[in-house]
Design an enzyme around this catalytic site. Structure first.
Site, PDB file in Angstrom:
ATOM      1  N   GLU A 175      65.052  68.423  68.074  1.00  0.00           N
ATOM      2  CA  GLU A 175      66.206  67.672  68.805  1.00  0.00           C
ATOM      3  C   GLU A 175      67.858  67.425  68.353  1.00  0.00           C
ATOM      4  O   GLU A 175      68.921  67.699  68.750  1.00  0.00           O
ATOM      5  CB  GLU A 175      65.657  65.758  68.088  1.00  0.00           C
ATOM      6  CG  GLU A 175      64.519  65.971  68.676  1.00  0.00           C
ATOM      7  CD  GLU A 175      64.474  65.176  70.327  1.00  0.00           C
ATOM      8  OE1 GLU A 175      65.818  65.454  70.805  1.00  0.00           O
ATOM      9  OE2 GLU A 175      63.624  64.659  71.035  1.00  0.00           O
ATOM     10  N   LYS A 190      75.283  62.374  68.405  1.00  0.00           N
ATOM     11  CA  LYS A 190      74.604  60.614  69.414  1.00  0.00           C
ATOM     12  C   LYS A 190      75.048  59.718  69.300  1.00  0.00           C
ATOM     13  O   LYS A 190      74.979  58.847  70.973  1.00  0.00           O
ATOM     14  CB  LYS A 190      72.817  60.862  68.700  1.00  0.00           C
ATOM     15  CG  LYS A 190      72.019  59.301  69.049  1.00  0.00           C
ATOM     16  CD  LYS A 190      71.043  59.805  69.514  1.00  0.00           C
ATOM     17  CE  LYS A 190      70.584  58.583  70.579  1.00  0.00           C
ATOM     18  NZ  LYS A 190      68.467  57.939  70.312  1.00  0.00           N
TER      19      LYS A 190
HETATM   20  N1  GLY Z   1      65.935  59.560  72.789  1.00  0.00           N
HETATM   21  C1  GLY Z   1      66.663  58.873  73.383  1.00  0.00           C
HETATM   22  C2  GLY Z   1      67.768  58.238  73.941  1.00  0.00           C
HETATM   23  O1  GLY Z   1      67.737  57.647  73.005  1.00  0.00           O
HETATM   24  O2  GLY Z   1      68.259  57.570  74.344  1.00  0.00           O
END
Ligand code: GLY
Length: 364
Positions: free
Chosen positions: A185, A227
């Site tokens: 990931e 992220k």
């Molecule tokens: N794991 C993908 C998201 O958090 O959008």
């Protein structure tokens, strides 16, 4: 300690990252626990390793800890688990001012986040992820959920945590397989938006795979930054957040086809990234040198588990995936290292050839 901000319309918070941070949890999280009581949800293997450390650190800051245990594993990611935990909370006198702490991997984080979003119409949650997968992905961004018999994550909410505490030193106790599966990931983060992170997987692979603490902290922090920036720009997956699903379109189909028994999630994503790279190459969206770099980076971790597949079954599953809209399958395809494109315009013959490709690789 590194602090990465996440700023979504529903809440802004920080992801705190640092080796050994669990021993300083009280100092870092105390300000979020106004009523000096924390309800920690965890599973037995994590409790045995880390609950005492967390409890001691919170106690040193005057915070009392109640421990709630749920069964370990994906099978416990069900509404029934939520109901049992909620009944325990009521018995412990938990009111609407409480904070839940999720201490565990993706399943614990998803279940605890979901519970927090509906217990007494919503209480706070702090995520303390203990796997690579949860540290770089699941604990950040507020997605919560449980599975139905009909499919994974079909019930859930968006509920952003008040804080996320990431201690890469915790990862020392993970099995090699689980550790590597989570790292895929992280590699995904490099491909979709961070060429520097991707290069680390090429140039410093040995150090990363050997869990060199400095390198590991860097890889985790860079992945968290990526992220955080994506969910800050698109909390509810209206568009951009879909890029996080690179490798997941075919990955989900592989997990389902192997009945969630043969591949860890990250391993399915690894195969999915190879397939998506193949599709990007076949549709002229990616040059062969870059395609080779991505494929080599994925395969550079070592052998992925074998699996027996029927291409036709995978194609059928792609059509019925939760993320498929009106029968149209969306793919996240790399254009260059650090840049992807979301497209629904992939001829089925090319999808078939990509699945054939991973079938071949998976037999060797
Ligand atoms: N794991 C993908 C998201 O958090 O959008």
């Amino acid at each position: 300690m590194i602090s990465v901000p996440v700023a979504t319309p529903s809440r802004s918070y920080e992801v705190l990252i640092g080796g050994g941070l669990l021993t300083r949890a009280g100092e870092c999280l105390g300000r979020f626990l106004e009523n000096r009581r924390a309800f920690v949800v965890t599973v037995a293997p994590v409790r045995r390793l880390w609950a005492k450390v967390l409890k001691k650190s919170l106690a040193a800051s005057g915070i009392e800890t109640e421990l709630l245990e749920m069964p370990n594993g994906e099978r416990s990611k069900r509404l029934a688990t939520l109901e049992k935990l909620a009944e325990q909370l009521v018995k412990l006198g938990a009111d609407r001012g409480i904070t839940l702490i999720a201490l565990g991997g993706g399943v614990v984080g998803d279940v605890t986040g979901f519970l927090a979003s509906i217990y007494m119409r919503g209480v706070d949650v702090i995520q303390v992820p203990t796997t690579v997968l949860a540290q770089v992905d699941a604990a950040i961004g507020g997605k919560t959920g449980v599975n139905l018999v009909s499919g994974k994550n079909l019930l859930g909410t968006f509920h952003q945590p008040r804080a996320v505490l990431v201690d890469p030193a915790i990862l020392e106790t993970l099995s090699t397989r689980e550790y590597f599966a989570g790292l895929y990931e992280s590699l995904k983060c490099g491909v979709i938006g961070d060429p520097g992170l991707f290069r680390l997987f090429e140039d410093k692979r040995r150090e990363i795979l050997d869990r060199d603490p400095v390198m590991l902290e860097k890889v985790i922090a860079d992945s968290v930054r990526l992220k955080a920036s994506v969910v800050s720009a698109d909390e509810r997956e209206g568009g951009l957040r879909q890029v996080l699903n690179f490798g997941h379109t075919i990955g989900h189909a592989l997990e389902a086809e192997t009945r969630y028994a043969e591949l860890l999630h990250g391993e399915a994503v690894a195969w999915g990234m190879i397939a998506a790279t193949h599709i990007a190459l076949s549709t002229g969206k990616l040059d062969s040198v870059t395609a080779g770099r991505i494929t080599n980076a994925v395969l550079g971790f070592g052998k992925l588990p074998r699996m027996k597949l029927q291409t036709a079954n995978i194609v059928k599953r792609l059509r019925s995936d939760k993320k498929t809209k009106q029968g149209v399958v969306h793919f996240i395809l790399p254009r260059e290292i650090g840049k992807v494109e979301i497209t629904s315009d992939v001829p089925e013959a090319i999808v078939r050839s990509a699945v054939d490709e991973i079938r071949k690789l998976a037999r060797n």
